[in-house]
Motif scaffolding. Structure first.
Motif, mmCIF file in Angstrom:
data_model
loop_
_atom_site.group_PDB
_atom_site.id
_atom_site.type_symbol
_atom_site.label_atom_id
_atom_site.label_comp_id
_atom_site.label_asym_id
_atom_site.label_seq_id
_atom_site.Cartn_x
_atom_site.Cartn_y
_atom_site.Cartn_z
ATOM 1 N N ASP A 1 -17.902 -23.355 1.936
ATOM 2 C CA ASP A 1 -19.046 -24.050 2.526
ATOM 3 C C ASP A 1 -20.088 -22.995 2.906
ATOM 4 O O ASP A 1 -19.900 -22.230 3.862
ATOM 5 N N LYS A 2 -21.172 -22.939 2.155
ATOM 6 C CA LYS A 2 -22.174 -21.897 2.334
ATOM 7 C C LYS A 2 -23.342 -22.328 3.216
ATOM 8 O O LYS A 2 -24.352 -21.599 3.327
ATOM 9 N N ARG A 3 -23.234 -23.467 3.845
ATOM 10 C CA ARG A 3 -24.360 -23.952 4.644
ATOM 11 C C ARG A 3 -24.624 -23.079 5.867
ATOM 12 O O ARG A 3 -25.751 -22.965 6.340
ATOM 13 N N LEU A 4 -23.565 -22.484 6.408
ATOM 14 C CA LEU A 4 -23.703 -21.551 7.524
ATOM 15 C C LEU A 4 -22.874 -20.306 7.218
ATOM 16 O O LEU A 4 -21.810 -20.414 6.599
ATOM 17 N N GLY B 1 -11.728 -21.836 5.477
ATOM 18 C CA GLY B 1 -12.941 -22.539 5.090
ATOM 19 C C GLY B 1 -14.177 -21.766 5.502
ATOM 20 O O GLY B 1 -14.143 -20.980 6.450
ATOM 21 N N GLY B 2 -15.267 -21.953 4.757
ATOM 22 C CA GLY B 2 -16.521 -21.336 5.139
ATOM 23 C C GLY B 2 -17.194 -20.582 4.011
ATOM 24 O O GLY B 2 -16.875 -20.764 2.828
ATOM 25 N N ASP B 3 -18.108 -19.710 4.399
ATOM 26 C CA ASP B 3 -18.917 -18.965 3.438
ATOM 27 C C ASP B 3 -18.173 -17.700 3.010
ATOM 28 O O ASP B 3 -18.488 -16.584 3.442
ATOM 29 N N VAL B 4 -17.189 -17.876 2.152
ATOM 30 C CA VAL B 4 -16.364 -16.764 1.690
ATOM 31 C C VAL B 4 -15.793 -17.112 0.320
ATOM 32 O O VAL B 4 -15.564 -18.289 0.018
ATOM 33 N N ASP B 5 -15.576 -16.106 -0.503
ATOM 34 C CA ASP B 5 -15.025 -16.314 -1.837
ATOM 35 C C ASP B 5 -13.500 -16.364 -1.768
ATOM 36 O O ASP B 5 -12.871 -15.553 -1.091
ATOM 37 N N ILE B 6 -12.903 -17.313 -2.471
ATOM 38 C CA ILE B 6 -11.458 -17.499 -2.387
ATOM 39 C C ILE B 6 -10.693 -16.270 -2.883
ATOM 40 O O ILE B 6 -9.619 -15.951 -2.363
ATOM 41 N N ASN B 7 -11.226 -15.567 -3.855
ATOM 42 C CA ASN B 7 -10.542 -14.372 -4.358
ATOM 43 C C ASN B 7 -10.530 -13.254 -3.313
ATOM 44 O O ASN B 7 -9.543 -12.527 -3.184
ATOM 45 N N ASP B 8 -11.618 -13.142 -2.543
ATOM 46 C CA ASP B 8 -11.647 -12.171 -1.450
ATOM 47 C C ASP B 8 -10.629 -12.543 -0.382
ATOM 48 O O ASP B 8 -9.971 -11.679 0.202
ATOM 49 N N VAL B 9 -10.501 -13.859 -0.123
ATOM 50 C CA VAL B 9 -9.525 -14.342 0.853
ATOM 51 C C VAL B 9 -8.112 -13.957 0.417
ATOM 52 O O VAL B 9 -7.310 -13.441 1.207
ATOM 53 N N LYS B 10 -7.803 -14.218 -0.842
ATOM 54 C CA LYS B 10 -6.459 -13.931 -1.347
ATOM 55 C C LYS B 10 -6.087 -12.463 -1.199
ATOM 56 O O LYS B 10 -4.974 -12.126 -0.803
ATOM 57 N N VAL B 11 -7.030 -11.588 -1.527
ATOM 58 C CA VAL B 11 -6.776 -10.148 -1.428
ATOM 59 C C VAL B 11 -6.387 -9.757 -0.005
ATOM 60 O O VAL B 11 -5.415 -9.016 0.219
#
Length: 427
Positions: A37-40, A208-218
């Motif tokens: 979610d890139k709104r904020l 959730g939020g303004d973040v890339d899922i691949n960065d999260v996984k790492v």
């Protein structure tokens, strides 16, 4: 396509939806529930540990919640104050909490501080503030809070009802424990709890939020690999006592507090759960217009409000309700509750009640999915209960198509709710 059409029908727009992926490491497939979610420029991440809530307090009631408070006391290296200051300087929030079945550690931060927030969470998991000072502080604040609740008669009656319904099980205990149980908790108890429960085999990650899922996984993989693997044990299920009983507590009160409950034979993954949701709304969750409110407040003036709801989870399934009334109308109020529920089971609901309930449940759906946290929680619950992704949308479709005959057959088949137990606080 049907689900998409129903979503459009109810909300009038296409909303972003959470997805479920898996992180494979250390021989585990750790579920990751994610919504971008890139709104904020904000990110929130939860580490949810299964079978790690208050239901595990088999020896010392309140231990799970006590341990969560200790995990909010920072790291042993920095201590509570310095750790809190390091978070505040970066506008990072980290908290720990427990439910009946789960233990949750949450990080909230700005997008630009996500890596720092993850780093802080990792340090907290690796080096929690296991010190006598932290234990003493948490014990003092917890016992103070419990002492202040001694005259909160809603709290007293609610706990007493659980003690009646689930006698002899962990669910009979207050989630926060008692003064005696909290006083008995020692540092070694908290260490043992964390060692057993905050392990990767019990983990579900929610982001959730303004973040890339691949960065999260790492980043999440790094934390998981540093955590003990542990073991996920089966969650126990506890049945409500089949024998109705009554507990009356005498207190210095100007009102009578009436709490009631009974078995409700619907499993957490039942295909009929949506019927229970509709039925209970009509009986007592719907506020004004519900059967209990109509009879107890509108017609008889016995109470300002009266409610009934069902709690259906992996570990238990039961119906509860409550009201406050004048001391001299206690007997009449209790009798009316029994009569309303007996009539409800015997004759079911009317076509008008069903249609009005459908309108509310379908019409208010946008309010239940308007925030990212609501959508993440809904997807989490679908997954946690073993249901397919998007089950909640399918449930709305079932409610929309529900026939009066089918609903009333369901209501009449659940005569177990007539076996009501009461917990009453009166003068």
């Amino acid at each position: 396509m049907m689900k998409l059409l129903l979503t459009l029908l109810i909300t009038g727009q296409i909303i972003m939806a959470a997805t479920i992926e898996y992180i494979e490491t250390n021989g585990l497939r750790v579920p990751l529930i994610f919504e971008e979610d890139k709104r904020l420029p904000l990110v929130t991440m939860q580490f949810v540990f299964q079978n790690s809530g208050s239901i595990t307090d088999t020896k010392k009631p309140g231990l799970a919640k006590f341990s969560a408070r200790v995990m909010s006391e920072g790291t042993k290296k920095l201590g509570s104050s310095a750790f809190a200051e390091s978070l505040e300087s970066k506008a990072i929030h980290i908290s720990s909490s427990t439910g009946k079945e789960t233990f949750v550690m949450e990080v909230g931060c700005l997008k630009e501080e996500f890596l720092e927030g993850v780093k802080k969470l990792a340090s907290l998991l690796k080096d929690p503030n296991f010190s006598e000072e932290a234990i003493s502080k948490v014990k003092t604040t917890t016992m103070g809070a419990l002492s202040s609740k001694a005259n909160d008669f809603d709290y007293v009656a609610s706990n007493e009802l659980k003690a009646v319904l689930f006698k002899g099980t962990p669910l009979a205990n207050p989630a926060s424990g008692t003064l005696d149980s909290v006083k008995s908790i020692e540092l070694e108890d908290v260490k043992a709890f964390v060692k057993e429960h905050l392990v990767s085999s019990r983990l579900i990650v929610v982001v959730g939020g303004d973040v890339d899922i691949n960065d999260v996984k790492v980043e999440v993989v790094k934390i998981i690999q540093a955590m003990p693997k542990g073991k996920l044990t089966p969650l126990s299920h506890y049945n409500v006592s089949k024998k109705a009983s009554e507990s009356v507590l005498k207190k210095d009160t100007q009102q009578a507090y009436v709490y009631f409950g009974s078995p409700y034979n619907v499993n957490h993954d039942s295909d009929d759960y949506y019927k229970a949701r509709v039925a209970t709304y009509i009986l007592g969750t719907g506020g004004f217009g519900s059967r209990l409110m109509e009879e107890i407040r509108v017609k008889k003036g016995l109470a300002y409000s009266a409610y009934a709801r069902v709690s259906v989870s992996k570990s238990s399934s039961y119906m509860t309700g409550y009201l406050q009334t004048k001391l001299d109308s206690l007997e009449d109020a209790q009798k009316t509750v029994k009569e309303v529920i007996a009539e409800f089971v015997k004759n079911g609901v009317t076509k008008d009640e069903l249609e009005q309930t459908k309108k509310f449940l379908l019409g208010s759906e946008p309010l239940r999915v308007e925030t990212m946290s609501q959508r993440l929680n809904r997807t989490f619950m679908d997954f946690y209960k073993g249901q397919e992704l998007g089950h909640s949308v399918k449930e709305l479709e079932l409610i929309k198509e529900l026939k009066l005959k089918d609903l009333n057959e369901f209501i009449k088949s659940h005569k177990e709710i007539l076996e009501m137990s009461f917990a009453i606080v009166t003068k």
